[in-house]
Design an enzyme around this catalytic site. Structure first.
Site, PDB file in Angstrom:
ATOM      1  N   HIS A 139       0.847  -1.203   0.000  1.00  0.00           N
ATOM      2  CA  HIS A 139       0.000   0.000   0.000  1.00  0.00           C
ATOM      3  C   HIS A 139       0.882   1.252   0.000  1.00  0.00           C
ATOM      4  O   HIS A 139       1.339   1.705   1.058  1.00  0.00           O
ATOM      5  CB  HIS A 139      -0.915  -0.030   1.240  1.00  0.00           C
ATOM      6  CG  HIS A 139      -1.961   1.039   1.256  1.00  0.00           C
ATOM      7  ND1 HIS A 139      -3.317   0.764   1.227  1.00  0.00           N
ATOM      8  CD2 HIS A 139      -1.870   2.389   1.304  1.00  0.00           C
ATOM      9  CE1 HIS A 139      -4.002   1.889   1.266  1.00  0.00           C
ATOM     10  NE2 HIS A 139      -3.140   2.902   1.314  1.00  0.00           N
TER      11      HIS A 139
ATOM     12  N   HIS B 237       1.096   5.042  -2.219  1.00  0.00           N
ATOM     13  CA  HIS B 237       0.621   5.951  -3.264  1.00  0.00           C
ATOM     14  C   HIS B 237       1.833   6.559  -3.950  1.00  0.00           C
ATOM     15  O   HIS B 237       2.657   7.191  -3.285  1.00  0.00           O
ATOM     16  CB  HIS B 237      -0.244   7.054  -2.657  1.00  0.00           C
ATOM     17  CG  HIS B 237      -1.463   6.530  -1.970  1.00  0.00           C
ATOM     18  ND1 HIS B 237      -2.698   6.492  -2.575  1.00  0.00           N
ATOM     19  CD2 HIS B 237      -1.640   5.992  -0.737  1.00  0.00           C
ATOM     20  CE1 HIS B 237      -3.584   5.965  -1.740  1.00  0.00           C
ATOM     21  NE2 HIS B 237      -2.966   5.649  -0.612  1.00  0.00           N
TER      22      HIS B 237
ATOM     23  N   HIS C 248      -9.779   1.568  -0.094  1.00  0.00           N
ATOM     24  CA  HIS C 248      -9.585   2.276   1.176  1.00  0.00           C
ATOM     25  C   HIS C 248     -10.922   2.244   1.920  1.00  0.00           C
ATOM     26  O   HIS C 248     -11.938   2.722   1.408  1.00  0.00           O
ATOM     27  CB  HIS C 248      -9.211   3.740   0.939  1.00  0.00           C
ATOM     28  CG  HIS C 248      -7.773   3.954   0.612  1.00  0.00           C
ATOM     29  ND1 HIS C 248      -7.203   3.495  -0.531  1.00  0.00           N
ATOM     30  CD2 HIS C 248      -6.777   4.588   1.310  1.00  0.00           C
ATOM     31  CE1 HIS C 248      -5.920   3.842  -0.546  1.00  0.00           C
ATOM     32  NE2 HIS C 248      -5.632   4.499   0.561  1.00  0.00           N
TER      33      HIS C 248
ATOM     34  N   GLU D 241     -10.476   3.499   7.375  1.00  0.00           N
ATOM     35  CA  GLU D 241      -9.431   4.416   7.859  1.00  0.00           C
ATOM     36  C   GLU D 241     -10.159   5.517   8.626  1.00  0.00           C
ATOM     37  O   GLU D 241      -9.880   5.782   9.774  1.00  0.00           O
ATOM     38  CB  GLU D 241      -8.623   4.997   6.679  1.00  0.00           C
ATOM     39  CG  GLU D 241      -7.529   5.984   7.106  1.00  0.00           C
ATOM     40  CD  GLU D 241      -6.858   6.717   5.921  1.00  0.00           C
ATOM     41  OE1 GLU D 241      -7.430   6.697   4.806  1.00  0.00           O
ATOM     42  OE2 GLU D 241      -5.791   7.321   6.119  1.00  0.00           O
TER      43      GLU D 241
ATOM     44  N   ASP E 273       2.036   3.944   3.058  1.00  0.00           N
ATOM     45  CA  ASP E 273       0.988   4.837   2.536  1.00  0.00           C
ATOM     46  C   ASP E 273       1.581   6.007   1.724  1.00  0.00           C
ATOM     47  O   ASP E 273       1.589   5.952   0.507  1.00  0.00           O
ATOM     48  CB  ASP E 273       0.115   5.347   3.690  1.00  0.00           C
ATOM     49  CG  ASP E 273      -1.329   5.595   3.312  1.00  0.00           C
ATOM     50  OD1 ASP E 273      -1.701   5.313   2.169  1.00  0.00           O
ATOM     51  OD2 ASP E 273      -2.092   6.066   4.179  1.00  0.00           O
ATOM     52  N   ASP E 274       2.004   7.047   2.411  1.00  0.00           N
ATOM     53  CA  ASP E 274       2.598   8.232   1.770  1.00  0.00           C
ATOM     54  C   ASP E 274       3.812   8.632   2.610  1.00  0.00           C
ATOM     55  O   ASP E 274       3.749   9.604   3.380  1.00  0.00           O
ATOM     56  CB  ASP E 274       1.582   9.389   1.756  1.00  0.00           C
ATOM     57  CG  ASP E 274       0.236   8.980   1.175  1.00  0.00           C
ATOM     58  OD1 ASP E 274       0.117   8.905  -0.051  1.00  0.00           O
ATOM     59  OD2 ASP E 274      -0.687   8.694   1.973  1.00  0.00           O
TER      60      ASP E 274
HETATM   61  N1  HPA Z   1      -5.929   7.871   2.467  1.00  0.00           N
HETATM   62  C1  HPA Z   1      -6.834   8.028   1.504  1.00  0.00           C
HETATM   63  N2  HPA Z   1      -6.523   8.460   0.306  1.00  0.00           N
HETATM   64  C2  HPA Z   1      -5.253   8.740   0.039  1.00  0.00           C
HETATM   65  C3  HPA Z   1      -4.287   8.593   0.992  1.00  0.00           C
HETATM   66  C4  HPA Z   1      -4.638   8.133   2.274  1.00  0.00           C
HETATM   67  O1  HPA Z   1      -3.808   7.996   3.183  1.00  0.00           O
HETATM   68  N3  HPA Z   1      -3.110   8.951   0.405  1.00  0.00           N
HETATM   69  C5  HPA Z   1      -3.385   9.312  -0.854  1.00  0.00           C
HETATM   70  N4  HPA Z   1      -4.683   9.174  -1.091  1.00  0.00           N
HETATM   71 ZN    ZN Z   2      -3.643   4.936   1.242  1.00  0.00          ZN
END
Ligand code: HPA
Ligand code: ZN
Length: 328
Positions: free
Chosen positions: A12, A14, A192, A195, A273-274
């Site tokens: 996961h 991005h 997603h 979260e 994630d990022d």
């Molecule tokens: N959550 C949801 N959408 C996203 C995220 C995230 O952490 N990063 C980039 N798009």
């Molecule tokens: Zn994500």
């Protein structure tokens, strides 16, 4: 024990969210675009909460507008992955940011990304595959166009389809057409959910979109019957603990439910994630989890195997990855 030497599998990530801030600043400078407001005094990305994060994310992404930009981005991202011992990664790539969902333009962006990924695999041994993602707050019409881009390029490299963005916007069932289209093209599915959306959103992802993996999914922990069902059905959680802590989904690492989900028999995996947005790396995720839950090397090896088994790539690639994990 040094966890940094363990080979890792990330499911996961991005691709735009993995852009180092200096890389984005360099492109902004080159293109004469002023996005200085998205950085703090240390040069890191600056945002107040998840919704502000999404805005900053899109501002950063606005300087990525050619296939060559995405090729350079791919090289920068995979260099960081390799530095954390990642041997296989699946990245979310959005046709929204790669040619505005035009199939012809999308194919050019994809070709540039793949070429850069092949180079990184030859140089650093890190294998990349793509999960094409639509963006929830861009709406279900645009998602259909993204799904068509995904279906047109499905194969041994484009292996999955997903949805990211603002989980509080719209309903997952509005994206059913897109997910059906992707599934019919042979793509594996993730979304997603859980979260920000609560346990119900996890149920919606599994029931309405028929996903086999969950992006985050962690809020399922609030519904014990659902946790049992997800364990039983072997739904895989793409857990990003550092992201959840940085964005305030959980107040600290010890409060994060990853350990409880694992104890309940759920298939959990670990991702970033990022990473630059959340000041993390795969090595950092491993170290913080070891501190918080007293996890040893055996737990991490087990999780890496689970991750490889849950990868969306073909069996031949999967077998190679599993072999590299076993060789350790
Ligand atoms: N959550 C949801 N959408 C996203 C995220 C995230 O952490 N990063 C980039 N798009
Ligand atoms: Zn994500």
């Amino acid at each position: 024990m040094s966890l940094s030497i363990l080979p890792k599998v990330e499911l996961h990530l991005h691709i735009e969210g993995a852009a180092p801030p200096a890389f984005i600043r360099g492109l902004a400078h080159e293109k004469n675009v002023d996005i200085s407001g998205i950085f703090d005094e240390h040069g890191s990305y600056k945002y107040k909460d998840f919704w502000d994060f999404l805005k900053v994310y899109e501002a950063a992404t606005s300087v990525l507008n050619t296939p060559e930009d995405f090729a350079s981005l791919t090289r920068a991202v995979l260099e960081e992955s390799a530095a954390s011992g990642v041997i296989y990664t699946e990245a979310f790539i959005s046709p929204d940011f790669c040619g505005g969902r035009d199939v012809g333009a999308w194919k050019e962006y994809l070709a540039a990304i793949r070429e850069a990924a092949d180079e990184a695999e030859a140089n650093d041994g890190v294998v990349l595959r793509g999960i094409i993602t639509c963006i929830r707050h861009f709406g279900s019409e645009k998602a259909r166009e993204s799904a068509i881009c995904a279906a047109e390029t499905a194969g041994d490299w484009v292996v999955g389809f997903g949805i990211g963005g603002d989980e509080k916007m719209g309903a997952l069932k509005d994206f059913k057409w897109s997910f059906d289209c992707a599934r019919e093209a042979g793509l594996a599915l993730t979304a997603h959910a859980g979260e920000w959306g609560g346990a119900q959103s996890v149920k919606d992802a599994v029931d309405d979109l028929k996903v086999v993996r969950l992006g985050h999914g962690v809020q399922a922990i609030d519904d014990p019957a659902l946790v049992d069902r997800l364990a039983e059905d072997e739904i895989v959680f793409e857990v990003c603990p550092g992201s959840n802590v940085a964005l305030g989904v959980y107040p600290n690492w010890r409060a994060h439910p990853i350990h409880r989900l694992r104890e309940a028999g759920c298939k959990v995996t670990i991702s970033t994630d990022d990473p630059p947005f959340f000041h993390t790396t795969m090595n950092n995720e491993y170290d913080r989890l070891a501190d918080a839950f007293d996890w040893d090397e055996g737990v991490f090896t087990d999780i890496a195997m689970t991750s490889a088994q849950a990868a969306f790539c073909d069996d031949e690639t999967k077998t190679k990855i599993l072999k590299r994990l076993e060789q350790r």
